[in-house]
Scaffold this active site. Structure first.
Site: not given
Ligand code: ADE
Ligand code: ZN
Length: 347
Positions: A27, A205, A208, A286
């Site tokens: 990101h 995503h 997670e 990330d």
């Molecule tokens: N936005 C930035 N990092 C993130 C992550 N690890 N999971 C979900 N949204 C995000």
């Molecule tokens: Zn992410």
């Protein structure tokens, strides 16, 4: 590649550093280092709720995804002008080049900015210019993936897509990020269907913090091509088989998982088990400015914690190119570079 066994464990850190690799889960707002946050705050006259860089860094003690997102969105509030977006991405590319990242697909969160009155054009043009310069200055091929914030509505995602479409040539796909639990992929079924019609690449995503069910619906409802994170797939054997059978890549982010308490320590991370199960695993950073490391920090710490070897390094780097959204000829060229690197180390 048959020269893995010739590479001694002592040379593994040098190999991890030297091998060409692609980053598929970064990101770009998560690459904003505290020093740059303060510099941009001063440049733009933005008041931060922290007195110093040290003060801000001290707040980076996260207990879960949401505790991180609150600080991450606050950090992004210093980005106002096109040059700010350029400078942020430029700083990332300097780090990526040092880690021998040769291809990068960058997530960006336009809703974080447009909600504050920053124009879509400002965001995309600044980031895109940095991508163009990354090729010219560092030989890094780079592309943008627009992420919808899943805690917002699908209607807002449609509105964001409409704002971005005049710049369709400057991004290659869409993703889904932000708070996962309670915001399943199917909430965005119609907007992803529209993006598919538009020929955009699709990722999300999933798994997670959320359950394997979210990975199933990311695949079956959204029809994504890759799963970002996906580490919770381990709890569902049928899903593991599906991911292996269909060669669905997982963009795993070990230091992120550690900092957001998805695993209690790196030695208990399931990345090795996912690889052993035949999944197309990749390693990514990330939000490196928040999680304590860029690509090679992720590689070296994960390899040390899990006792991974040269053959794993090759598989992870190769997967990163195979799973990328570059054309087949470019993939072959990068994999040839990877092979040459390993042959050099095997000699
Ligand atoms: N936005 C930035 N990092 C993130 C992550 N690890 N999971 C979900 N949204 C995000
Ligand atoms: Zn992410």
């Amino acid at each position: 590649m048959d020269s893995f066994s010739d590479i001694s464990p002592a040379r593994l850190p040098a190999l991890l550093q030297a091998m060409p690799k692609a980053e598929l889960h970064i990101h770009i707002e998560g690459s904003l280092e505290p020093e740059l946050i303060f510099a941009l705050a001063q440049r733009n006259g933005v008041k931060l709720p922290y007195d110093s860089v040290e003060d801000l860094r001290a707040a980076y003690a996260f207990t879960n995804l949401q505790s991180f997102l609150d600080i991450y969105y606050a950090g992004a509030s210093v980005l106002i002008e096109e040059q700010d977006f350029y400078d942020m991405a430029r700083a990332y590319f300097v780090k990526a080049a040092a880690d021998n990242v040769v291809h990068a697909e960058l997530f960006f969160d336009p809703q974080t900015h447009t909600a504050r009155g920053v124009a879509m054009q400002t965001v995309i043009n600044g980031l895109h210019r940095a991508c163009v310069d990354a090729q010219a200055d560092f030989g890094i091929s780079a592309a943008l993936i627009l992420c919808f914030l899943r805690h917002l509505s699908e209607e807002e995602a449609f509105d964001t897509l409409a704002q971005a479409l005049p710049y369709r040539d400057k991004f290659i796909g869409v993703g889904l990020d932000s708070g996962e639990v309670g915001n399943p992929p199917e909430k965005f079924a119609r907007v992803f269907a529209r993006c598919r019609e538009l020929g955009l690449h699709l990722v999300a995503h999933a798994g997670e913090e959320g359950p394997p069910a979210y990975i199933w619906t990311a695949l079956d409802v959204l029809q994504v091509e890759r799963i970002d994170h996906g580490v919770q797939a381990m709890h569902d054997p049928a899903l593991m088989q599906r991911l292996a059978r269909d060669h669905i890549a997982l963009t795993v982010c070990p230091l992120s998982n550690l900092k957001l308490c998805v695993f209690p320590d790196l030695a208990q991370h399931n990345l090795r088990a996912l690889l052993d199960a035949g999944l197309a695993v990749t390693i990514n950073s990330d939000d490196p400015a928040y999680f304590g490391g860029y690509m090679n920090d992720n590689f070296t710490q994960t390899f040390a914690a899990l006792g991974l070897e040269a053959r794993h390094a090759y598989a992870l780097a190769r997967n990163s190119f195979e799973a990328s959204f570059i054309d087949e000829a470019a993939k072959r060229r990068y994999i040839t570079r990877l092979d040459d690197c390993f042959e050099g180390f095997g000699r």
